[in-house]
Design an enzyme around this catalytic site. Structure first.
Site, short mmCIF file in Angstrom:
data_model
loop_
_atom_site.label_atom_id
_atom_site.label_comp_id
_atom_site.label_asym_id
_atom_site.label_seq_id
_atom_site.Cartn_x
_atom_site.Cartn_y
_atom_site.Cartn_z
N ASP A 43 0.76 -1.36 -0.13
CA ASP A 43 0.01 0.13 0.11
C ASP A 43 0.98 1.40 -0.07
OD1 ASP A 43 -3.08 -1.20 0.54
OD2 ASP A 43 -1.44 -2.38 1.67
N ASP A 91 -1.62 -3.00 -3.92
CA ASP A 91 -2.00 -1.31 -3.92
C ASP A 91 -0.65 -0.82 -4.21
OD1 ASP A 91 -4.61 -1.91 -3.91
OD2 ASP A 91 -4.97 -0.90 -1.82
N TYR A 94 -1.59 4.33 -6.20
CA TYR A 94 -2.84 4.95 -6.04
C TYR A 94 -3.07 6.04 -7.08
CZ TYR A 94 -3.03 2.68 -1.52
OH TYR A 94 -3.17 1.48 -0.36
N ASN A 129 -6.73 -4.17 -4.99
CA ASN A 129 -7.72 -3.67 -5.37
C ASN A 129 -7.55 -2.33 -6.14
OD1 ASN A 129 -7.70 -2.91 -2.47
ND2 ASN A 129 -9.17 -1.58 -3.07
N HIS A 223 -3.28 -9.46 -1.18
CA HIS A 223 -3.32 -8.34 -0.69
C HIS A 223 -4.39 -8.24 0.47
CE1 HIS A 223 -3.79 -4.12 -0.96
NE2 HIS A 223 -5.21 -4.13 -1.22
N HIS A 232 -10.49 -2.52 7.56
CA HIS A 232 -11.59 -3.40 6.60
C HIS A 232 -12.01 -4.34 7.15
CE1 HIS A 232 -8.78 -0.88 3.67
NE2 HIS A 232 -9.79 -0.92 3.30
N HIS A 258 -3.49 -4.14 2.38
CA HIS A 258 -4.97 -3.82 2.53
C HIS A 258 -5.19 -2.80 3.80
CE1 HIS A 258 -8.77 -3.36 0.62
NE2 HIS A 258 -9.34 -4.32 1.42
N ASP A 259 -5.30 -3.42 4.86
CA ASP A 259 -5.15 -2.52 5.97
C ASP A 259 -3.90 -1.63 6.14
OD1 ASP A 259 -7.68 -2.75 6.85
OD2 ASP A 259 -7.31 -4.34 8.13
N HIS A 260 -3.75 -0.34 6.26
CA HIS A 260 -2.69 0.47 6.31
C HIS A 260 -2.03 0.56 7.55
CE1 HIS A 260 -4.39 2.83 2.41
NE2 HIS A 260 -4.08 1.34 2.36
#
Length: 337
Positions: A43, A91, A94, A129, A223, A232, A258-260
């Site tokens: 991410d 990710d 962005y 995603n 991810h 999430h 996915h979770d930052h």
């Protein structure tokens, strides 16, 4: 077709799986002493912005700092541990992936950021995603490997490293809402649709490879989280469809983004460890929602993870934005024959 119905289809398909799976197979030899040293980050792709924002408030933003803040701490750790490769948990760009193979975001968010000599190693990469919201095929194109030879991105593949097998799984197509309720986003499903067929075939191949693996360590990378205390929440499609397969085949670690944030969660009914390394840029989600499994560590902020493996030992560490070690964990298993 809903997740439960799809599960039945997958079970039948896996039962009839061929002896040889079709996922691409790559190889990466360990060091001469038989060890592997790895960094994992996810991410991250924001053209240098947001990453390590807590430290950045103390330093004037300029080109030099842009380089230091991205390659600095990761570069120092990579040099110290003589990293063999980096895992990117998705990710990568962005907020809507790449527009194509000529998109300058690739160089602005990757090549021009991770410049430390110690990070000039292969980057084994999965899509997230946000990557699917652009030209997903661009990221898997060999054209990018010509721009930067480190870049190795395949939707799903296995990496054989002798003491460990790494199974990289394309998790975005599993999430039903991306298909049925995408909101204002458009997802690049070329080569993926129809969803049910894609997931069934992917799980069949992953199951076959997991069964074939004789490596001391089995590590799955995706991810989306299976278990998380972050913003999430658990990815229910993965809980239903992928998790039973991981437990049945003795997978040791599941690594995701996915979770930052940074986190380690221990499975309550298996040796499986869930490891989130999604702190590569914008973070601070402000959510902590633990579930039934034990949260060993949770850091709501930027950072990355390191992992050192031998045939019998695993040692991981989570580093925050300033390079401080926030959490360590180790595990030793009997010699593998």
């Amino acid at each position: 077709m809903g997740p439960i119905v799809l599960l039945l289809v997958v079970v039948v398909a896996v039962a009839a799986a061929p002896a040889v799976a079709e996922l691409p197979r790559l190889e990466h030899s360990p060091k001469a002493d038989g060890s592997l040293s790895i960094l994992a980050v996810g991410d991250w792709g924001r053209r240098g912005e947001f990453n390590q924002s807590r430290v950045a408030t103390q330093v004037r933003w300029n080109t030099l700092w842009k380089s230091l803040k991205h390659s600095g701490m990761m570069g120092v750790v990579a040099e110290k541990m003589d990293a063999d490769f980096v895992i990117s948990t998705g990710d990568n760009f962005y907020s809507d992936g790449l527009t194509g193979v000529n998109d300058m975001a690739f160089e602005d968010s990757f090549t021009g950021i991770y410049t430390a000599k110690s990070l000039q190693k292969p980057w084994y990469t999965v899509l997230g995603n946000h990557d699917y919201r652009g030209d997903a095929l661009a990221q898997t194109s060999p054209v990018l490997a010509k721009v930067d030879r480190r870049w190795i991105c395949i939707k799903s593949f296995i990496l054989n490293a002798e003491i460990a097998d790494f199974f990289f799984v394309d998790t975005t197509p599993f999430v039903l809402k991306y298909w049925t309720n995408p909101g204002n986003s458009t997802y690049d499903w070329r080569g993926v649709a129809p969803r049910d067929t894609y997931i069934t075939n992917l799980l069949k191949d992953v199951e076959a490879l997991l069964r074939q693996s004789r490596a001391p360590w089995k590590i799955v990378v995706g991810h989306h989280p299976i278990r998380t205390a972050g913003k999430h929440g658990d990815t229910e499609e993965l809980v239903q469809l992928l998790l039973p397969m991981l437990k049945a085949n003795g997978v040791d670690l599941y690594v995701n983004g996915h979770d930052h944030c940074l986190e380690q969660i221990s499975s309550s009914d298996s040796p499986l460890q869930y490891l989130t390394s999604g702190g590569g840029s914008k973070a601070w989600g402000g959510v902590y929602a633990p579930g039934a499994d034990k949260v060993e560590f949770f850091h709501d902020g930027q950072g990355f993870m390191s992992l050192r493996l031998t045939a019998t030992d695993a040692r991981l560490a989570f580093y925050d934005v300033a390079g401080a070690v926030r959490h360590t964990w180790g595990h030793t298993k009997a010699a593998h024959y």
